[in-house]
Write a protein that holds these residues in place. Structure first.
Motif, PDB file in Angstrom:
ATOM      1  N   UNK A  75      42.891  39.268  41.936  1.00  0.00           N
ATOM      2  CA  UNK A  75      42.631  40.530  42.631  1.00  0.00           C
ATOM      3  C   UNK A  75      41.789  41.438  41.749  1.00  0.00           C
ATOM      4  N   UNK A  76      42.159  41.556  40.473  1.00  0.00           N
ATOM      5  CA  UNK A  76      41.403  42.406  39.546  1.00  0.00           C
ATOM      6  C   UNK A  76      40.005  41.854  39.330  1.00  0.00           C
ATOM      7  N   UNK A  77      39.901  40.551  39.205  1.00  0.00           N
ATOM      8  CA  UNK A  77      38.593  39.911  38.991  1.00  0.00           C
ATOM      9  C   UNK A  77      37.683  40.109  40.215  1.00  0.00           C
ATOM     10  N   UNK A  78      38.235  39.927  41.403  1.00  0.00           N
ATOM     11  CA  UNK A  78      37.449  40.117  42.625  1.00  0.00           C
ATOM     12  C   UNK A  78      36.956  41.552  42.764  1.00  0.00           C
ATOM     13  N   UNK A  79      37.775  42.501  42.336  1.00  0.00           N
ATOM     14  CA  UNK A  79      37.383  43.902  42.405  1.00  0.00           C
ATOM     15  C   UNK A  79      36.171  44.162  41.499  1.00  0.00           C
ATOM     16  N   UNK A  80      36.200  43.613  40.293  1.00  0.00           N
ATOM     17  CA  UNK A  80      35.074  43.785  39.366  1.00  0.00           C
ATOM     18  C   UNK A  80      33.834  43.081  39.911  1.00  0.00           C
TER      19      UNK A  80
END
Length: 164
Positions: free
Chosen positions: A112-117
């Protein structure tokens, strides 16, 4: 985990504050995921070590009983049955369920954090992002719903005029 997390939970400053904070969240989530992956690998490794011990014991037992393993296929079948038994035993434990659930949760948080970046990085390119597509899907859904409601109202009004 608590000592490493403090380093990645620092407040960002400057024009790129949000972007920097998101990147730090990715690193934090990645490290947490690696810790839990290590726990998961340790459990599986211990089980595989136990499997090797049981395999040697069964092999020696077979030799003592006069059942000599002469082909690779026979040895493979023995190895397969021993390993399957040990790993199924591992998969049925509460400890494995807890560690795997923790790993799955940490992996999901990382993604989720990676996709946001990644989405933030793609925002400047002329391609639609997931957020853009989600917004479009919601708009189309709302429009279809509104058209359906208006069509029903029109049909009701037509029905009332036809009654007169």
């Amino acid at each position: 985990e608590a000592s490493v997390e403090k380093m990645f939970s620092m407040m960002g400053m400057g024009a790129n504050r949000e972007s920097n904070e998101d990147q730090l969240k990715v690193m934090n989530a990645y490290i947490k995921m690696l810790f839990t992956a290590g726990e998961l690998v340790a459990l599986v490794t211990d089980s595989c070590r136990d499997s090797a011990k049981v395999l040697v014991e069964r092999y020696q037992k077979n030799i003592k009983e006069g059942k000599v393993v002469t082909t690779f296929r026979e040895f493979y079948n023995l190895w397969y049955s021993v390993t399957e038994e040990i790993l199924l035993g591992l998969l049925n434990t509460d400890e494995f369920s807890k560690v795997f659930g923790d790993f799955a949760d940490k992996y999901a948080q990382y993604m989720i954090a990676c996709n946001k970046v990644q989405e933030r990085m793609l925002a400047s390119l002329p391609i639609p992002t997931k957020t853009d597509m989600d917004s479009l899907y919601k708009t189309v859904y709302d429009l279809r719903k509104a058209v359906r409601d208006l069509t029903r109202e029109i049909e009701e009004i037509k029905g009332k005029k036809g009654d007169k």
